[in-house]
Scaffold this motif. Sequence first.
Motif, short mmCIF file in Angstrom:
data_model
loop_
_atom_site.label_atom_id
_atom_site.label_comp_id
_atom_site.label_asym_id
_atom_site.label_seq_id
_atom_site.Cartn_x
_atom_site.Cartn_y
_atom_site.Cartn_z
N LYS A 325 0.84 -1.21 0.00
CA LYS A 325 0.00 0.00 0.00
C LYS A 325 0.87 1.25 0.00
O LYS A 325 0.59 2.22 -0.72
N TYR A 355 -6.27 2.41 -2.77
CA TYR A 355 -5.13 2.75 -1.93
C TYR A 355 -4.85 4.26 -1.98
O TYR A 355 -4.55 4.89 -0.96
N HIS A 389 1.64 5.95 6.05
CA HIS A 389 1.13 7.03 5.21
C HIS A 389 1.57 8.40 5.74
O HIS A 389 1.92 9.29 4.96
#
Length: 418
Positions: A325, A355, A389
């Motif tokens: 991801k 994603y 992230h």
Amino acid sequence: MEAKKGVNSRYATLLARDVLPVQTAHLKESFELAPASKLAEAACMATNQAIEAWEKNQGTRRLKPGELLLEQEGRKIAIPLLTQEVLPHLKEGRSPRAVRRELEMLQFLRLKELNPGASVEDFWHLVNQAELSLKRGGKSAEVLPERPLDAETLKPGGRQHVGGEIPPEALKPAIATLVDQWGARPAQAEGMVTLAARLYTWCCPKVEELDPGQLVWLAHGTRKSRRTDPRLFQPVVLTLLTPEEQHWPLNTTADLKRLKIRQIERITAEAWRQDGVLTTLDLEWLLGISPSLIRQLLEAYHERFGVLLPTAGTVLDMGRTLTHKALVVEMALEGLTTQEIARRIYHTPEAVDNYLRLFDRVLLLRYYHVPASAMMRITGHSQSLLEEHLALVEKHFPDEESLVSYIGKRGIKLEKSS
């Protein structure tokens, strides 16, 4: 020596890689039978017995899942990489290594039937190359191919889930068994037996359907979910050895690694093109190499080519492997299109877009100064994934201006909170 429970539990999935449990799982799902119902298994057993009896008279030869087809001097033989003669010993506490040794004895005897003069080294060269006596290849030896495999060049494979191979008259004994001994309604019995027969022929191809060096393997489907019965495997045709590879010189560990990465890229791509994915355990059992070497080769391949080969870890998030991801986001930030990313990681464009939409949400939450602890509840994703992230946000958007610019390019309008 008795194996530790944790060791054997890792190999437990191999016990389900057989036709009967796969058939039974599919019948229970299709006919909405209770998990404890014995009717589905009885239907499958009766069907398989009827098919085997009929095909024996017809002279039909099939390969069971896990049987590698080999050919020498015009004669074909099936070498079992999985067999219910040996695998149940894992349940008894026997170590996986001991079970593999017992399996090797069966395999070698089978090869000797085809080639009485075959040596143990001949056998290892075909089935378990890691057992050969190899010289150290040196850390600087190149083991990766010159270019990544183009999956589109692979020969179309796959087992079509279709009926009609077994004539109705051959299945009548199985239908009668369900009606007379299990009290099934005739229509229900016929439906269950017909489906069981389709599943049998789906999982067990005729010998002439495969090329030497190929086998059928029961793999996890690409659409598997946590609620799916884990035994709903997908039969995929894998080319474990090409004619060229059967005669490759293997003198050093570098030679072995060259062969293994070539096998890994091919069979993972073949499985993917047939809606299946292989686990690290699948690769370990098929290729006879350690999980650490598999990870090493996968990581080296990705580092060199930017291609994430499709395994269960990267496609289904099963096991511990490369974090795909975050890689999707990195590729998008480098300017790759959705289609290009999808090809590189063997995912659908829709999955790639999903994603990227998650990353968009993280960017928005960061822009509005939402605490990281609250992001888990808002997005429904794990802390570790969100931390990855957020690390990408810090890396690529050092100030608010760059973050706002990117969000705008993604077509998202911002409203500054008062």
